[in-house]
Design a protein around this motif. Structure first.
Motif, PDB file in Angstrom:
ATOM      1  N   ASP A  12      -1.770  -1.857  -5.161  1.00 40.24           N
ATOM      2  CA  ASP A  12      -1.765  -1.833  -6.628  1.00 40.24           C
ATOM      3  C   ASP A  12      -3.052  -1.251  -7.210  1.00 40.24           C
ATOM      4  N   ASP A  13      -3.868  -0.632  -6.362  1.00 40.35           N
ATOM      5  CA  ASP A  13      -5.086   0.044  -6.824  1.00 40.35           C
ATOM      6  C   ASP A  13      -4.825   1.552  -6.835  1.00 40.35           C
ATOM      7  N   PRO A  14      -4.616   2.136  -8.042  1.00 42.03           N
ATOM      8  CA  PRO A  14      -4.275   3.563  -8.125  1.00 42.03           C
ATOM      9  C   PRO A  14      -5.328   4.457  -7.485  1.00 42.03           C
ATOM     10  N   ASP A  54      -1.075  -3.328   1.342  1.00 39.55           N
ATOM     11  CA  ASP A  54      -2.196  -4.150   0.886  1.00 39.55           C
ATOM     12  C   ASP A  54      -1.776  -5.617   0.911  1.00 39.55           C
ATOM     13  N   ILE A  55      -2.662  -6.493   1.376  1.00 36.93           N
ATOM     14  CA  ILE A  55      -2.319  -7.917   1.415  1.00 36.93           C
ATOM     15  C   ILE A  55      -2.263  -8.510   0.017  1.00 36.93           C
ATOM     16  N   TRP A  56      -3.245  -8.180  -0.828  1.00 34.63           N
ATOM     17  CA  TRP A  56      -3.256  -8.757  -2.175  1.00 34.63           C
ATOM     18  C   TRP A  56      -2.749  -7.748  -3.191  1.00 34.63           C
ATOM     19  N   MET A  57      -1.511  -7.903  -3.591  1.00 35.75           N
ATOM     20  CA  MET A  57      -0.984  -7.087  -4.681  1.00 35.75           C
ATOM     21  C   MET A  57      -0.609  -8.039  -5.800  1.00 35.75           C
ATOM     22  N   VAL A  83      -3.787  -4.145   4.913  1.00 36.99           N
ATOM     23  CA  VAL A  83      -5.123  -3.791   4.434  1.00 36.99           C
ATOM     24  C   VAL A  83      -5.627  -4.884   3.501  1.00 36.99           C
ATOM     25  N   SER A  84      -6.887  -5.259   3.661  1.00 36.21           N
ATOM     26  CA  SER A  84      -7.453  -6.260   2.768  1.00 36.21           C
ATOM     27  C   SER A  84      -8.963  -6.134   2.677  1.00 36.21           C
ATOM     28  N   ALA A  85      -9.506  -6.548   1.549  1.00 32.49           N
ATOM     29  CA  ALA A  85     -10.954  -6.554   1.379  1.00 32.49           C
ATOM     30  C   ALA A  85     -11.561  -7.779   2.047  1.00 32.49           C
ATOM     31  N   SER A  86     -10.729  -8.671   2.542  1.00 32.14           N
ATOM     32  CA  SER A  86     -11.211  -9.897   3.155  1.00 32.14           C
ATOM     33  C   SER A  86     -11.035  -9.863   4.667  1.00 32.14           C
TER      34      SER A  86
END
Length: 126
Positions: A12-14, A54-57, A83-86
């Motif tokens: 969800d990050d364009p 992405d894990i967090w959408m 994919v995740s920032a964590s």
């Protein structure tokens, strides 16, 4: 002639979608993207060869989506890179059935290596 591999990006990050799409297209992949992860659960035809999820959408957990894809006989065989920032989500990504895990921010070469390994069975350094 080898068929062009199709990669679906669900994030969800364009900015990430644009950057990764451009880079993958430059590498010769056919790229599709969605910002709505639950759309992936309705896929029945024109399936991607690999999924970058992405894990967090917003409102969705990529691990739940991955688990459902792996439980569905139609989508079970699609390799999924979560994919995740964590960093502490690697274990839960594996438990969800992901084929690989990538931490944001990531190097494009790391991503390409993982994609190449999953699609072509090649082991690349890194």
């Amino acid at each position: 002639m080898e068929k062009i591999k199709k990669i679906m990006i669900a994030d969800d990050d364009p900015g990430i979608v644009d950057a990764v799409s451009m880079m993958l297209e430059f590498e010769g992949y056919d790229v599709a993207s969605t910002m709505n992860g639950s759309l992936l659960l309705g896929m029945t035809s024109d399936l991607p060869d690999l999924l970058l999820l992405d894990i967090w959408m917003s409102g969705e957990d990529g691990r739940d989506i991955c688990k459902q894809l792996k439980d569905n006989r139609v989508t079970r065989g699609i390799p999924v890179i979560l994919v995740s920032a964590s960093t502490d989500l690697r274990k839960s990504a594996e438990e969800a059935g992901a084929n690989d895990f990538l931490e944001k921010p990531f190097e494009m070469n790391d991503l390409l290596g993982k994609i190449d390994r999953l699609l072509n069975g090649k082991m690349t350094a890194g």
